[in-house]
Enzyme design. Sequence first.
Site, PDB file in Angstrom:
ATOM      1  N   GLU A   1       0.133   3.644   1.774  1.00  0.00           N
ATOM      2  CA  GLU A   1       0.214   4.093   3.178  1.00  0.00           C
ATOM      3  C   GLU A   1       1.637   3.926   3.735  1.00  0.00           C
ATOM      4  OE1 GLU A   1      -1.958   5.341   5.884  1.00  0.00           O
ATOM      5  OE2 GLU A   1      -2.816   6.144   4.055  1.00  0.00           O
TER       6      GLU A   1
ATOM      7  N   THR B   1       0.798  -1.233   0.000  1.00  0.00           N
ATOM      8  CA  THR B   1       0.000   0.000   0.000  1.00  0.00           C
ATOM      9  C   THR B   1       0.828   1.279   0.000  1.00  0.00           C
ATOM     10  OG1 THR B   1      -1.449   1.326   1.437  1.00  0.00           O
ATOM     11  CG2 THR B   1      -0.193  -0.382   2.518  1.00  0.00           C
TER      12      THR B   1
ATOM     13  N   TYR C   1      -1.736   0.218  10.993  1.00  0.00           N
ATOM     14  CA  TYR C   1      -2.010  -0.475   9.718  1.00  0.00           C
ATOM     15  C   TYR C   1      -0.780  -0.420   8.814  1.00  0.00           C
ATOM     16  CZ  TYR C   1      -3.700  -0.933   4.888  1.00  0.00           C
ATOM     17  OH  TYR C   1      -3.854  -1.285   3.562  1.00  0.00           O
TER      18      TYR C   1
HETATM   19  P1  NAP Z   1     -11.569  -4.705   1.918  1.00  0.00           P
HETATM   20  O1  NAP Z   1     -12.702  -4.407   1.002  1.00  0.00           O
HETATM   21  O2  NAP Z   1     -11.572  -4.171   3.299  1.00  0.00           O
HETATM   22  O3  NAP Z   1     -11.454  -6.307   1.981  1.00  0.00           O
HETATM   23  C1  NAP Z   1     -10.667  -6.948   2.952  1.00  0.00           C
HETATM   24  C2  NAP Z   1     -10.924  -8.432   2.864  1.00  0.00           C
HETATM   25  O4  NAP Z   1     -10.133  -9.084   3.862  1.00  0.00           O
HETATM   26  C3  NAP Z   1     -12.394  -8.842   3.141  1.00  0.00           C
HETATM   27  O5  NAP Z   1     -12.733  -9.911   2.297  1.00  0.00           O
HETATM   28  C4  NAP Z   1     -12.332  -9.316   4.587  1.00  0.00           C
HETATM   29  O6  NAP Z   1     -13.329 -10.253   4.915  1.00  0.00           O
HETATM   30  C5  NAP Z   1     -10.968  -9.997   4.582  1.00  0.00           C
HETATM   31  N1  NAP Z   1     -10.409 -10.200   5.917  1.00  0.00           N
HETATM   32  C6  NAP Z   1     -10.267  -9.300   6.916  1.00  0.00           C
HETATM   33  N2  NAP Z   1      -9.679  -9.861   7.983  1.00  0.00           N
HETATM   34  C7  NAP Z   1      -9.464 -11.157   7.657  1.00  0.00           C
HETATM   35  C8  NAP Z   1      -8.896 -12.273   8.343  1.00  0.00           C
HETATM   36  N3  NAP Z   1      -8.459 -12.163   9.601  1.00  0.00           N
HETATM   37  N4  NAP Z   1      -8.795 -13.452   7.690  1.00  0.00           N
HETATM   38  C9  NAP Z   1      -9.271 -13.598   6.429  1.00  0.00           C
HETATM   39  N5  NAP Z   1      -9.834 -12.580   5.734  1.00  0.00           N
HETATM   40  C10 NAP Z   1      -9.923 -11.384   6.344  1.00  0.00           C
HETATM   41  O7  NAP Z   1     -10.186  -4.280   1.256  1.00  0.00           O
HETATM   42  P2  NAP Z   1      -9.861  -3.905  -0.270  1.00  0.00           P
HETATM   43  O8  NAP Z   1     -10.109  -2.462  -0.461  1.00  0.00           O
HETATM   44  O9  NAP Z   1     -10.471  -4.910  -1.157  1.00  0.00           O
HETATM   45  O10 NAP Z   1      -8.275  -4.071  -0.261  1.00  0.00           O
HETATM   46  C11 NAP Z   1      -7.681  -5.336  -0.544  1.00  0.00           C
HETATM   47  C12 NAP Z   1      -6.280  -5.362   0.048  1.00  0.00           C
HETATM   48  O11 NAP Z   1      -5.497  -4.328  -0.523  1.00  0.00           O
HETATM   49  C13 NAP Z   1      -6.191  -5.147   1.547  1.00  0.00           C
HETATM   50  O12 NAP Z   1      -5.134  -5.936   2.012  1.00  0.00           O
HETATM   51  C14 NAP Z   1      -5.852  -3.675   1.686  1.00  0.00           C
HETATM   52  O13 NAP Z   1      -5.163  -3.460   2.901  1.00  0.00           O
HETATM   53  C15 NAP Z   1      -4.974  -3.467   0.478  1.00  0.00           C
HETATM   54  N6  NAP Z   1      -4.981  -2.132  -0.140  1.00  0.00           N
HETATM   55  C16 NAP Z   1      -6.161  -1.550  -0.482  1.00  0.00           C
HETATM   56  C17 NAP Z   1      -6.141  -0.330  -1.143  1.00  0.00           C
HETATM   57  C18 NAP Z   1      -7.413   0.346  -1.555  1.00  0.00           C
HETATM   58  O14 NAP Z   1      -7.371   1.548  -1.839  1.00  0.00           O
HETATM   59  N7  NAP Z   1      -8.515  -0.355  -1.639  1.00  0.00           N
HETATM   60  C19 NAP Z   1      -4.910   0.281  -1.449  1.00  0.00           C
HETATM   61  C20 NAP Z   1      -3.736  -0.368  -1.092  1.00  0.00           C
HETATM   62  C21 NAP Z   1      -3.777  -1.591  -0.455  1.00  0.00           C
HETATM   63  P3  NAP Z   1     -14.757  -9.797   5.517  1.00  0.00           P
HETATM   64  O15 NAP Z   1     -15.634  -9.547   4.322  1.00  0.00           O
HETATM   65  O16 NAP Z   1     -15.143 -10.981   6.308  1.00  0.00           O
HETATM   66  O17 NAP Z   1     -14.525  -8.569   6.341  1.00  0.00           O
HETATM   67  O1  G4F Z   2     -10.890   6.470   2.719  1.00  0.00           O
HETATM   68  P1  G4F Z   2      -9.881   6.406   3.797  1.00  0.00           P
HETATM   69  O2  G4F Z   2     -10.285   5.769   5.077  1.00  0.00           O
HETATM   70  O3  G4F Z   2      -8.612   5.694   3.168  1.00  0.00           O
HETATM   71  P2  G4F Z   2      -7.058   5.664   3.580  1.00  0.00           P
HETATM   72  O4  G4F Z   2      -6.849   5.973   5.005  1.00  0.00           O
HETATM   73  O5  G4F Z   2      -6.335   6.490   2.576  1.00  0.00           O
HETATM   74  O6  G4F Z   2      -6.716   4.115   3.379  1.00  0.00           O
HETATM   75  C1  G4F Z   2      -7.145   3.416   2.206  1.00  0.00           C
HETATM   76  O7  G4F Z   2      -6.159   3.529   1.212  1.00  0.00           O
HETATM   77  C2  G4F Z   2      -4.891   2.924   1.549  1.00  0.00           C
HETATM   78  C3  G4F Z   2      -3.953   3.149   0.346  1.00  0.00           C
HETATM   79  O8  G4F Z   2      -3.331   4.395   0.463  1.00  0.00           O
HETATM   80  C4  G4F Z   2      -5.116   1.450   1.804  1.00  0.00           C
HETATM   81  F1  G4F Z   2      -3.923   0.845   2.108  1.00  0.00           F
HETATM   82  C5  G4F Z   2      -6.101   1.264   2.954  1.00  0.00           C
HETATM   83  O9  G4F Z   2      -6.355  -0.137   3.115  1.00  0.00           O
HETATM   84  C6  G4F Z   2      -7.410   1.962   2.606  1.00  0.00           C
HETATM   85  O10 G4F Z   2      -7.995   1.283   1.523  1.00  0.00           O
HETATM   86  O11 G4F Z   2      -9.364   7.877   4.142  1.00  0.00           O
HETATM   87  C7  G4F Z   2      -8.861   8.754   3.169  1.00  0.00           C
HETATM   88  C8  G4F Z   2      -8.652  10.130   3.779  1.00  0.00           C
HETATM   89  C9  G4F Z   2      -7.875  10.116   5.102  1.00  0.00           C
HETATM   90  O12 G4F Z   2      -6.929  11.131   5.066  1.00  0.00           O
HETATM   91  C10 G4F Z   2      -8.924  10.427   6.144  1.00  0.00           C
HETATM   92  O13 G4F Z   2      -8.432  11.133   7.292  1.00  0.00           O
HETATM   93  O14 G4F Z   2      -9.939  10.680   4.086  1.00  0.00           O
HETATM   94  C11 G4F Z   2      -9.875  11.297   5.352  1.00  0.00           C
HETATM   95  N1  G4F Z   2     -11.229  11.351   5.908  1.00  0.00           N
HETATM   96  C12 G4F Z   2     -11.910  12.498   6.217  1.00  0.00           C
HETATM   97  N2  G4F Z   2     -13.090  12.193   6.751  1.00  0.00           N
HETATM   98  C13 G4F Z   2     -11.999  10.310   6.265  1.00  0.00           C
HETATM   99  C14 G4F Z   2     -13.177  10.836   6.796  1.00  0.00           C
HETATM  100  N3  G4F Z   2     -11.789   8.964   6.155  1.00  0.00           N
HETATM  101  C15 G4F Z   2     -12.790   8.145   6.579  1.00  0.00           C
HETATM  102  N4  G4F Z   2     -12.629   6.805   6.442  1.00  0.00           N
HETATM  103  N5  G4F Z   2     -13.966   8.627   7.112  1.00  0.00           N
HETATM  104  C16 G4F Z   2     -14.203   9.958   7.253  1.00  0.00           C
HETATM  105  O15 G4F Z   2     -15.255  10.384   7.732  1.00  0.00           O
END
Ligand code: NAP
Ligand code: G4F
Length: 341
Positions: A132, A130, A154
Amino acid sequence: MKTALITGVTGQDGSYLADLLLEKDYTVYGLRRRSSTHNIENIQHLQFDPHVNKNSLKLLYGDLSDSSNLNRLIDKIKPDEIYNLAAQSHVRVSFDVPEYTADVDALGPLRILEAIRESNAATRFYQASTSELYGDVLETPQTEKTPFNPQSPYAIAKHYAFQIVKNYREAYNLYACNGILFNHESPRRGPTFVTRKITVTVARIVKKMQERLYLGNLDAKRDWGYAPEFVEAMWQMLQQEKPEDIVIGTGETHSVREFVEHAFAYVNIAIVWENQGVDEVGIDKKTGKTLVSIDPYYYRPTEVDILLSDPSLAKKKLNWSPKTRFKEIVEIMMKSDLEKV
Ligand code: NAP
Ligand code: G4F
């Protein structure tokens, strides 16, 4: 025909990746955790009943915290490819459950790598790394060479995962790589991430089901891409001759505030901002009604102010580049949530 195992198949990315791999004729196993509610909305359109369709998605119970389960499944399936997308993926929540986040997000990938090593199969491994990791950024834009400076439990857990993948690649010659993905969104995004929270709430406000949208930091900037395109990059990363860690992003950054403005604009509401800090409000220009307020609950103990990718290596090595841009992503999500709400 190739076999793949996707952890996190019920999540946003896991579900899009399952769509993609099934289209490519893979045999796809998806790891799901047991839950007391039926949390399979994202994969509901796929058939997963082998009695109906033997080429369906094959769902298996498991958990990243349970190495005996992972060892058994990986040894039995011996998949050609494993995509580890499972995680406690919410940055804000990781401050509330830091130990659990470390167990699943840091040790989970280690458990899978060990299971691959023990199984003696030539399994290729993709780790959902990520942006992050860049945290309080030390360089802009961020590339594969930018030093990491993570700012949350995280991101620190994901940092361990990144390094252990690199170590197992070098120490044991495993085909294992990290996709350093910047934020990516879609109608299947979890509703507590900021983009989806905004689109669901704007839809609810329009349908008179809710009065106001409460947010934290409006000035945080993210490099937001479109999730279905990002899972293609994951697949491509496992089709290379040599495993490599690659940045996937759009090369554009936008603020939460801009996202809010575009989401309301989609339903013909112009937002004007008044006051500052926790007193800031977003007002409907036409009616004067307050539609957006700040709730400090959503502030983070340490924030990541800005993320911006340089995805040149992805273009060069994978011939991958983003197609769907910021405004279009907001529109796709708004359209979907107006229909769903
Ligand atoms: P997500 O929608 O939150 O999906 C997370 C998945 O992990 C869900 O299927 C969840 O199952 C499963 N999970 C959580 N805890 C678990 C455990 N202990 N054992 C087995 N499964 C578990 O995340 P996403 O947005 O698809 O992201 C996919 C991956 O990419 C994650 O690893 C995230 O950290 C990483 N990532 C995401 C982004 C982004 O912007 N989306 C960017 C960079 C990296 P449940 O349905 O049961 O909760
Ligand atoms: O949507 P967010 O919670 O995503 P964040 O923290 O960027 O993390 C996501 O992207 C990462 C990749 O860079 C992944 F690794 C991670 O698993 C996840 O998918 O927040 C985005 C921004 C933050 O700066 C947060 O402070 O939005 C700001 N924000 C403002 N108000 C909020 C809110 N975020 C959330 N979730 N909820 C709010 O009400």
